[in-house]
Design an enzyme around this catalytic site. Structure first.
Site, PDB file in Angstrom:
ATOM      1  N   GLU A   1       0.729  -0.870   0.051  1.00  0.00           N
ATOM      2  CA  GLU A   1      -0.441  -0.090  -0.025  1.00  0.00           C
ATOM      3  C   GLU A   1       0.645   1.298   0.359  1.00  0.00           C
ATOM      4  O   GLU A   1       0.776   1.896   0.860  1.00  0.00           O
ATOM      5  CB  GLU A   1      -0.775   0.098   0.929  1.00  0.00           C
ATOM      6  CG  GLU A   1      -2.027  -1.638   1.315  1.00  0.00           C
ATOM      7  CD  GLU A   1      -2.738  -1.361   2.135  1.00  0.00           C
ATOM      8  OE1 GLU A   1      -3.197  -0.369   3.283  1.00  0.00           O
ATOM      9  OE2 GLU A   1      -4.092  -1.999   1.958  1.00  0.00           O
TER      10      GLU A   1
ATOM     11  N   ASP B   1      -8.509  -8.883   4.422  1.00  0.00           N
ATOM     12  CA  ASP B   1      -8.662  -8.054   5.019  1.00  0.00           C
ATOM     13  C   ASP B   1     -10.081  -7.511   5.978  1.00  0.00           C
ATOM     14  O   ASP B   1     -10.589  -6.610   5.802  1.00  0.00           O
ATOM     15  CB  ASP B   1      -8.247  -6.108   3.687  1.00  0.00           C
ATOM     16  CG  ASP B   1      -7.698  -5.193   5.114  1.00  0.00           C
ATOM     17  OD1 ASP B   1      -7.051  -5.763   5.851  1.00  0.00           O
ATOM     18  OD2 ASP B   1      -7.647  -3.813   4.553  1.00  0.00           O
TER      19      ASP B   1
ATOM     20  N   GLU C   1     -12.765  -1.716  11.931  1.00  0.00           N
ATOM     21  CA  GLU C   1     -12.277  -0.570  10.827  1.00  0.00           C
ATOM     22  C   GLU C   1     -13.675  -1.469  10.086  1.00  0.00           C
ATOM     23  O   GLU C   1     -14.691  -0.596   9.417  1.00  0.00           O
ATOM     24  CB  GLU C   1     -10.943  -1.164  10.374  1.00  0.00           C
ATOM     25  CG  GLU C   1     -11.315  -0.590   9.111  1.00  0.00           C
ATOM     26  CD  GLU C   1      -9.537  -0.979   7.730  1.00  0.00           C
ATOM     27  OE1 GLU C   1      -9.238  -1.292   8.909  1.00  0.00           O
ATOM     28  OE2 GLU C   1      -9.688  -0.301   7.001  1.00  0.00           O
TER      29      GLU C   1
HETATM   30  C1  GCU Z   1      -6.012  -2.059   5.416  1.00  0.00           C
HETATM   31  C2  GCU Z   1      -6.749  -0.579   6.745  1.00  0.00           C
HETATM   32  C3  GCU Z   1      -5.239   0.496   6.210  1.00  0.00           C
HETATM   33  C4  GCU Z   1      -3.985  -0.526   6.955  1.00  0.00           C
HETATM   34  C5  GCU Z   1      -3.648  -1.856   6.004  1.00  0.00           C
HETATM   35  C6  GCU Z   1      -2.632  -2.789   6.865  1.00  0.00           C
HETATM   36  O1  GCU Z   1      -6.563  -1.833   4.262  1.00  0.00           O
HETATM   37  O2  GCU Z   1      -7.604   0.275   5.634  1.00  0.00           O
HETATM   38  O3  GCU Z   1      -5.508   1.433   7.281  1.00  0.00           O
HETATM   39  O4  GCU Z   1      -3.094   0.299   7.280  1.00  0.00           O
HETATM   40  O5  GCU Z   1      -4.843  -2.339   6.443  1.00  0.00           O
HETATM   41  O6  GCU Z   1      -3.386  -3.410   7.927  1.00  0.00           O
HETATM   42  O7  GCU Z   1      -1.513  -2.675   6.854  1.00  0.00           O
END
Ligand code: GCU
Length: 675
Positions: free
Chosen positions: A282, A361, A389
């Site tokens: 990400e 997730d 979340e």
């Molecule tokens: C999810 C979440 C993110 C977080 C990511 C992770 O995608 O939405 O906010 O950073 O998990 O576990 O690294």
């Protein structure tokens, strides 16, 4: 002589417990159940050696055990005696009765601490327990991960700002951190990650300079409760902080920069636990940038930390977040296994891979990650999400212990039988470097978790990770007994809200594990096509003929093949795939008949109507408890139940209408579905 235990039992039956707001603003929740009593119990530590942890015990003992004695009763004692390490390990304890009171045996101060909380719990919240009572943790690392940012915000936090940081400074409220440490230690947590896995520029500098002095202060407070401190680091820190041109893990300059950096950290914080790393995920930097692999990256850091006993927790949440939605071959669910399974056995002894419970997730329902059981020569930690979340933002009630238990008890069927909880320990070459982590759910809100009932998730996480045999129901009841003053009947009603809340949340949100369908980026509220034509790789593929993601070998992405043979056959074959996982593995027509006997479309309608009705029942139960609850807690959840109701109604109506329009099939019960 009447034993203290007997006396205690009587007091408990008198229902004198009450929740107390301590220090003006913080609700100590499950640690504050006390009866009015001025007397303080006497106790002694047998070996007489003072450590930060035994000092904690000395301070806590009078507060916790006020209620054991009543005015006018003779003195009683709690003795802490050296225990047998072979039987109890380093953190376990045994509690026995003595003439004068109780004895707690353990091989370490941390074990005494857990024993002290254990005794308190036995006397205040559990049903009859015989002595001696022995308890040894089932997992070595029992960890809370904070996704807290230096600016005070919390990624996916729903209970106010960070307790550690405020506007790019360290908040410095050590009393608050001490209270938090106490809360965690009372349920056996022994590790805390204090900053977000997404390490922004400001936190990248945590590994150096003045920040380390502040981190040491936090670490000292946590250490006094037997808790080790971890930091998330940015893989590109050699560039950002060290002014190097590269962060290539095979570049000697880079390795030396980390060695120097780690050395300075240990000079400041000798008992520092280690790093957590989110790399190549990400948008975070990582070894892929340099054409290297994840073992290259993790091992380079592990070499730097090794001489000090430090560990590197390396996350497996690595996937392509820039997918083409029209490319049906790319499957995000496959990513962690595809990347990490081939690396099994290639990590150093002080590396631990941290694996999310499911392949996508933290959805309300996902299959268990196929990496469990498949990794056989790598230290591993299972990662859960305590913060809600995707499961209601601590507005909607969603007690997650049943889901966690399901994951831990899941038989991977690698070999004869191997559950996830066993695989964690048994497939980790260094057992003490394995365990379970949870993304934390506390913030500055006065009751820690925003929603009073969300405390049960933090409590339950600790209890379950320490003792895998506990049921989700028993944990819920324990927490309720320690947090409210209720009759057994009312305690049962409240615990029942908790224990059914996951199925209720699931009922009115995504059907049959199809996942997402929530508002993009915030992940709360309904938006069925919110992610459908986006880059994140989470698609439901609903059209006029059917719905679901085909992940079979025969016609889909072959994700099913990542499981053991037995699980592969079960998921691959439509006739044996469990209903609740159906749309994760298969694309089916709306008229497909589930094992339950219902068609998919009727299941969608029924669960969505029922989900809303169940929330209505929760509201009624909550009202019926009004007079037995403290006002703050009552109002706190009353307000949230209104929000939950609105949320459930909006999910129900949009999901039902969406699938009615796609399928053209009416509800066989003729309920209101908007056209
Ligand atoms: C999810 C979440 C993110 C977080 C990511 C992770 O995608 O939405 O906010 O950073 O998990 O576990 O690294």
């Amino acid at each position: 002589m009447e034993s203290i235990f007997m006396r205690k039992r009587r007091i408990r039956n008198e229902a004198l417990w009450r929740t107390e707001i301590m220090h003006g603003r913080r609700d100590f929740c499950w640690l504050t159940k006390q009866v009015q009593n001025k007397n303080i119990i006497t106790y002694y530590l047998d070996d007489g050696k003072k450590t930060a942890v035994t000092e904690t015990i000395e301070r806590e003992m009078p507060l916790l055990f006020k209620e054991i004695r009543r005015s006018g009763s003779p003195d009683a004692s709690i003795a802490f005696l050296p225990g047998d390490e072979a039987a109890l390990g380093t953190e376990g304890y045994r509690i026995g009765e003595t003439e004068a009171g109780y004895k707690i045996e353990s091989a370490s101060p941390a074990g005494y601490l857990y024993g002290m909380y254990g005794l308190h719990r036995l006397l205040t919240a559990q049903n009859e327990t015989g002595f001696p009572y022995e308890s040894v943790p089932d997992q070595s690392i029992r960890m809370i991960d904070h996704w807290d940012n230096f600016d005070g915000s919390i990624e996916r936090g729903y209970a106010g700002e960070s307790i550690f940081y405020d506007h790019n400074t360290f908040r410095g409220d050590m009393e608050l951190i001490r209270q938090y440490a106490r809360l965690l230690a009372s349920v056996g947590i022994n590790a805390v990650l204090i900053n977000n896995v997404n390490v922004h520029r400001a936190e990248t500098f945590f590994v150096t300079g003045e920040a380390l002095t502040e981190i040491r202060k936090i670490s000292d407070v946590l250490a006094a409760y037997g808790i080790k401190t971890y930091l998330s680091v940015n893989f590109a820190a050699p560039i950002t902080v060290g002014q190097l041109k590269s962060a290539d893990p095979l570049e000697p300059e880079v390795a030396s920069w980390w060695e120097e950096t780690v050395k300075r950290i240990y000079e400041e914080i000798p008992d520092f636990a280690g790093f957590v790393v989110k790399a190549d995920s990400e948008g975070e930097p990582g070894p892929f940038t340099y054409g290297r692999n994840h073992d290259d990256g993790a091992n380079m850091l592990a070499r730097a930390a090794g001489p000090y006993g430090g560990v590197i927790i390396w996350r497996c949440f690595v996937y392509d977040c820039a997918q083409d939605w029209w490319n049906r071959e790319a499957d995000r669910a496959r990513a962690a296994y595809d990347i990490f399974e081939p690396l099994d056995g290639r990590f150093l002894d002080n590396v631990i891979l941290q694996i999310k419970n499911g392949p996508i997730d933290f959805q309300i329902r996902e299959p268990v990650s196929p990496l469990f059981g498949a990794l056989k020569k790598t230290n591993q930690i299972l990662e859960f999400q305590i913060t809600q979340e995707y499961t209601g933002h601590q507005r909607d009630i969603c007690y997650l212990v049943p889901m966690w238990k399901e994951t831990m008890d899941f038989d991977t069927k690698h070999g004869k039988s191997l559950t996830v909880k066993e695989a964690l320990r048994e497939n980790s070459p260094v057992r003490r470097r394995s365990g379970i982590a949870g993304v934390g759910n506390v913030g500055m809100d006065a009751n820690w978790t925003g929603s009073k009932l969300a405390q049960a998730n933090l409590y339950g996480f600790g209890r379950l990770v320490w003792n895998h045999e506990l049921s989700a129901e028993a944990i819920a009841e324990e927490w309720v007994r320690q947090s409210f003053c209720l009759t057994e009947e009312k305690c049962g009603k409240l615990a029942a809200i908790l224990t059914t809340s996951r199925e209720v949340y699931e009922a009115y949100t995504c059907p049959l594990s199809v996942g997402f369908m929530c508002k993009p980026s915030i992940h709360y509220g309904v938006d069925i096509d919110g992610y459908e034509y986006d880059r994140w790789g989470t698609y439901h593929y609903a059209d006029r003929d059917g719905v679901g993601r085909d992940r079979t070998v025969k016609t889909g992405t072959s994700y099913t093949r990542q499981y053991s043979d037995a699980r592969f056959s079960e998921y691959e074959d439509l006739s044996s795939c469990p209903d609740e996982l159906l749309l994760f593995f298969h694309h089916v027509p709306y008229t497909h008949v589930l094992h339950s006997g219902k068609t998919v479309i009727q299941h969608i309608y029924d669960t969505h109507f029922e989900g809303v009705e169940r929330v209505r029942e929760y509201q009624a139960v909550w009202e019926s408890l009004k007079d037995s609850l403290d006002e703050e807690s009552y109002l706190n959840m009353k307000e949230r139940l209104v929000w939950q109701m609105e949320n459930a109604v909006s999910w129900r109506d949009q999901v039902n209408t969406y699938f009615y329009r796609k399928s053209g099939i009416p509800d066989e019960k003729g309920r209101k579905i908007y056209q």
